[in-house]
Scaffold this motif. Structure first.
Motif, mmCIF file in Angstrom:
data_model
loop_
_atom_site.group_PDB
_atom_site.id
_atom_site.type_symbol
_atom_site.label_atom_id
_atom_site.label_comp_id
_atom_site.label_asym_id
_atom_site.label_seq_id
_atom_site.Cartn_x
_atom_site.Cartn_y
_atom_site.Cartn_z
ATOM 1 N N GLY A 1 5.963 3.118 -1.453
ATOM 2 C CA GLY A 1 5.097 2.004 -1.132
ATOM 3 C C GLY A 1 5.558 1.363 0.162
ATOM 4 O O GLY A 1 6.735 1.433 0.531
ATOM 5 N N ARG B 1 0.853 -1.183 0.000
ATOM 6 C CA ARG B 1 0.000 0.000 0.000
ATOM 7 C C ARG B 1 0.889 1.234 0.000
ATOM 8 O O ARG B 1 2.102 1.148 0.269
ATOM 9 C CB ARG B 1 -0.911 0.033 1.224
ATOM 10 C CG ARG B 1 -0.160 0.244 2.542
ATOM 11 C CD ARG B 1 -1.113 0.554 3.681
ATOM 12 N NE ARG B 1 -0.391 0.674 4.945
ATOM 13 C CZ ARG B 1 -0.960 1.038 6.087
ATOM 14 N NH1 ARG B 1 -2.246 1.306 6.119
ATOM 15 N NH2 ARG B 1 -0.251 1.128 7.199
ATOM 16 N N SER B 2 0.305 2.407 -0.274
ATOM 17 C CA SER B 2 1.074 3.633 -0.185
ATOM 18 C C SER B 2 1.291 3.960 1.288
ATOM 19 O O SER B 2 0.477 3.599 2.145
ATOM 20 C CB SER B 2 0.359 4.783 -0.883
ATOM 21 O OG SER B 2 -0.865 5.077 -0.241
ATOM 22 N N LEU C 1 -6.007 -3.727 -4.051
ATOM 23 C CA LEU C 1 -4.662 -4.007 -3.549
ATOM 24 C C LEU C 1 -4.385 -5.510 -3.540
ATOM 25 O O LEU C 1 -3.271 -5.950 -3.839
ATOM 26 C CB LEU C 1 -4.497 -3.434 -2.141
ATOM 27 C CG LEU C 1 -4.469 -1.907 -2.041
ATOM 28 C CD1 LEU C 1 -4.527 -1.469 -0.592
ATOM 29 C CD2 LEU C 1 -3.227 -1.355 -2.706
ATOM 30 N N SER D 1 -1.479 -7.513 -5.755
ATOM 31 C CA SER D 1 -0.406 -8.245 -5.075
ATOM 32 C C SER D 1 -0.076 -9.562 -5.768
ATOM 33 O O SER D 1 1.015 -10.111 -5.604
ATOM 34 C CB SER D 1 -0.807 -8.543 -3.620
ATOM 35 O OG SER D 1 -1.769 -9.593 -3.563
ATOM 36 N N ARG E 1 -11.635 -1.141 -2.484
ATOM 37 C CA ARG E 1 -10.271 -0.645 -2.289
ATOM 38 C C ARG E 1 -9.341 -1.782 -1.846
ATOM 39 O O ARG E 1 -8.246 -1.960 -2.378
ATOM 40 C CB ARG E 1 -10.283 0.484 -1.258
ATOM 41 C CG ARG E 1 -8.922 1.041 -0.893
ATOM 42 C CD ARG E 1 -9.084 2.163 0.112
ATOM 43 N NE ARG E 1 -9.758 3.305 -0.490
ATOM 44 C CZ ARG E 1 -9.128 4.258 -1.148
ATOM 45 N NH1 ARG E 1 -7.806 4.205 -1.288
ATOM 46 N NH2 ARG E 1 -9.787 5.249 -1.676
ATOM 47 N N ASN F 1 -5.058 6.300 -7.871
ATOM 48 C CA ASN F 1 -3.903 5.522 -8.325
ATOM 49 C C ASN F 1 -3.051 6.327 -9.297
ATOM 50 O O ASN F 1 -1.815 6.270 -9.267
ATOM 51 C CB ASN F 1 -4.375 4.229 -8.980
ATOM 52 C CG ASN F 1 -3.232 3.282 -9.266
ATOM 53 O OD1 ASN F 1 -2.608 2.755 -8.349
ATOM 54 N ND2 ASN F 1 -2.926 3.066 -10.537
ATOM 55 N N VAL G 1 -5.925 2.831 3.715
ATOM 56 C CA VAL G 1 -5.487 1.840 2.739
ATOM 57 C C VAL G 1 -5.297 2.550 1.407
ATOM 58 O O VAL G 1 -6.196 2.590 0.568
ATOM 59 C CB VAL G 1 -6.513 0.688 2.591
ATOM 60 C CG1 VAL G 1 -5.903 -0.450 1.782
ATOM 61 C CG2 VAL G 1 -6.945 0.181 3.949
ATOM 62 N N LEU H 1 -3.839 3.201 -2.320
ATOM 63 C CA LEU H 1 -3.390 2.399 -3.451
ATOM 64 C C LEU H 1 -1.928 2.685 -3.745
ATOM 65 O O LEU H 1 -1.424 3.772 -3.503
ATOM 66 C CB LEU H 1 -4.230 2.711 -4.686
ATOM 67 C CG LEU H 1 -5.736 2.473 -4.596
ATOM 68 C CD1 LEU H 1 -6.378 2.725 -5.950
ATOM 69 C CD2 LEU H 1 -6.040 1.064 -4.114
ATOM 70 N N TRP H 2 -1.246 1.693 -4.287
ATOM 71 C CA TRP H 2 0.143 1.861 -4.704
ATOM 72 C C TRP H 2 0.325 1.178 -6.058
ATOM 73 O O TRP H 2 0.430 -0.037 -6.138
ATOM 74 C CB TRP H 2 1.120 1.286 -3.682
ATOM 75 C CG TRP H 2 2.536 1.300 -4.168
ATOM 76 C CD1 TRP H 2 3.277 0.231 -4.585
ATOM 77 C CD2 TRP H 2 3.381 2.438 -4.348
ATOM 78 N NE1 TRP H 2 4.507 0.622 -5.000
ATOM 79 C CE2 TRP H 2 4.612 1.982 -4.873
ATOM 80 C CE3 TRP H 2 3.218 3.805 -4.121
ATOM 81 C CZ2 TRP H 2 5.665 2.842 -5.165
ATOM 82 C CZ3 TRP H 2 4.266 4.648 -4.413
ATOM 83 C CH2 TRP H 2 5.469 4.167 -4.915
#
Length: 371
Positions: free
Chosen positions: A116, A107-108, A147, A151, A143, A334, A272, A274-275
């Protein structure tokens, strides 16, 4: 890589079978072979805190220092779930390297900088815990799922505290609501207190690594205890008015499940971010991207363009407007994160704003011409 003369060569008869319950397999053995030849020992990180970690090895759990492995890069630090090469002796012992990650949940950072933060590694299933004690927040579910898909893990949504919804029809309706926000994702209603649904979840998680995600108060620690068959994780009461709870888990812990597989429990996540999760967002909203394939323009933004198949789907009721708004929101977020580190994306955003500005000015001029 450490010189082979620095450490004794391990015995060829060393039994690594104690690592099998933690997920050790032939592929990991192949990855570890170069470190084995240098006298390092294999293990899986089961907990990280204060620059040190607990590592499960063939000889038991040992404590090791993680400072040797690029401690200032949040994406390259040792994390729970990593397979690592550790010095066989020393005080302290050091983790010398971690093996290439098969998957990584990122996550960011909470600081909103262009960084990240890796939460767990080598995960097969991402279990998103959602409490039925409060009103469903489908946007938050989406959300988490973005993620999870990004992953590389298979998401699973678990609706906890199902015993609080005694009417079967109401419970089925809630499950259906979440299923519409989670295409391609199993959605299970589970009660840790009655045991309902636990057998199905145990079967899904057996034989792999699962990470347990969700907000504070989602019932993660109670669910972890139910899966483990004992009270390993602390549990705090949840406020009835808003479903929020205290952080009962403060570190990420990897625990072996009695029915097979391992579970990584995580602290409740208030934020949470986004990354670089564009692919994950696309998978969460797969139906929107299917509609978009029929748009007149390839770069359609699905806002007011003529021939937009996505807007047509909203008008016809085939696509809930809430889904489209959530999709837009996550895409914008994002894009902002990616733009912080990608000059090309920043340039595209500037061009897009200029185009929209020109279109707005042209529309205003057209209106004035008609007056």
């Amino acid at each position: 890589m450490t010189s082979s003369s620095a450490f004794p060569t391990p015995s060829a008869s060393l039994d690594l079978s104690p690592l099998v319950p933690y997920g050790w397999d032939d592929a990991w053995a192949d990855e570890f072979a170069p470190y084995d030849s240098e006298g390092l020992i294999a293990g899986r990180v089961i907990r990280v805190d204060r620059g040190q970690c607990d590592v499960a090895t063939a000889d038991g759990v040992i404590r090791a220092d993680t400072a040797f492995v690029t401690p200032h890069d949040p994406m390259r630090v040792v994390c729970t779930g990593d397979w690592v090469a550790v010095e066989p002796t020393g005080n302290p012992r050091y983790v010398r390297a971690y093996l290439p990650r098969r998957t990584a949940f990122v996550r960011s950072t909470s600081s909103k900088r262009s960084e990240g933060q890796i939460l767990a590694a080598n995960v097969d299933h991402a279990v998103v815990a959602v409490s039925l004690a409060v009103e469903l927040d489908l946007g938050r579910v989406e959300r988490f799922l973005a993620l999870a898909w990004e992953s590389g893990a298979q998401p699973v949504v678990v609706l906890t505290k199902a015993d609080l919804v005694p009417e079967a029809a109401t419970l089925a309706h809630l499950v259906q609501d979440v299923e519409t926000a989670a295409p391609g994702v199993p959605v299970l209603a589970v009660s840790s207190s009655t045991g309902a649904g636990l057998d199905i979840l145990e079967a899904v998680l057996a034989g792999g690594t699962a990470v347990l995600l969700g907000q504070s108060g989602a019932g993660k620690s109670t669910l972890a205890n139910a899966l483990l068959g004992e009270d390993v994780m602390d549990v705090q009461a949840t406020r009835d008015m808003d479903g929020k709870g205290r952080h009962t888990t403060t570190t990420r812990n990897l625990l072996v499940l009695p029915g097979g597989g391992v579970l990584i429990d995580t602290p409740g996540l208030r934020g949470v971010g986004l990354w670089d999760a564009g692919t994950g967002v696309g998978q969460v909203f797969a139906e929107i991207e299917e509609f978009a394939a029929d748009c007149r323009f390839q770069d359609c933004a699905h806002v007011a363009e003529p021939g937009c198949a996505v807007l047509t789907a909203v008008d016809s009721g085939a696509l809930p407007e809430r889904r489209l708004e959530s999709y837009r929101k996550l895409l914008r977020e994002n894009q902002r994160i990616v733009a912080k580190t990608d000059a090309r994306v920043r340039a595209e955003i500037r061009r897009d704003w200029k185009r929209k500005g020109a279109e707005g000015r042209a529309a205003m001029e057209a209106k004035r011409g008609r007056w």
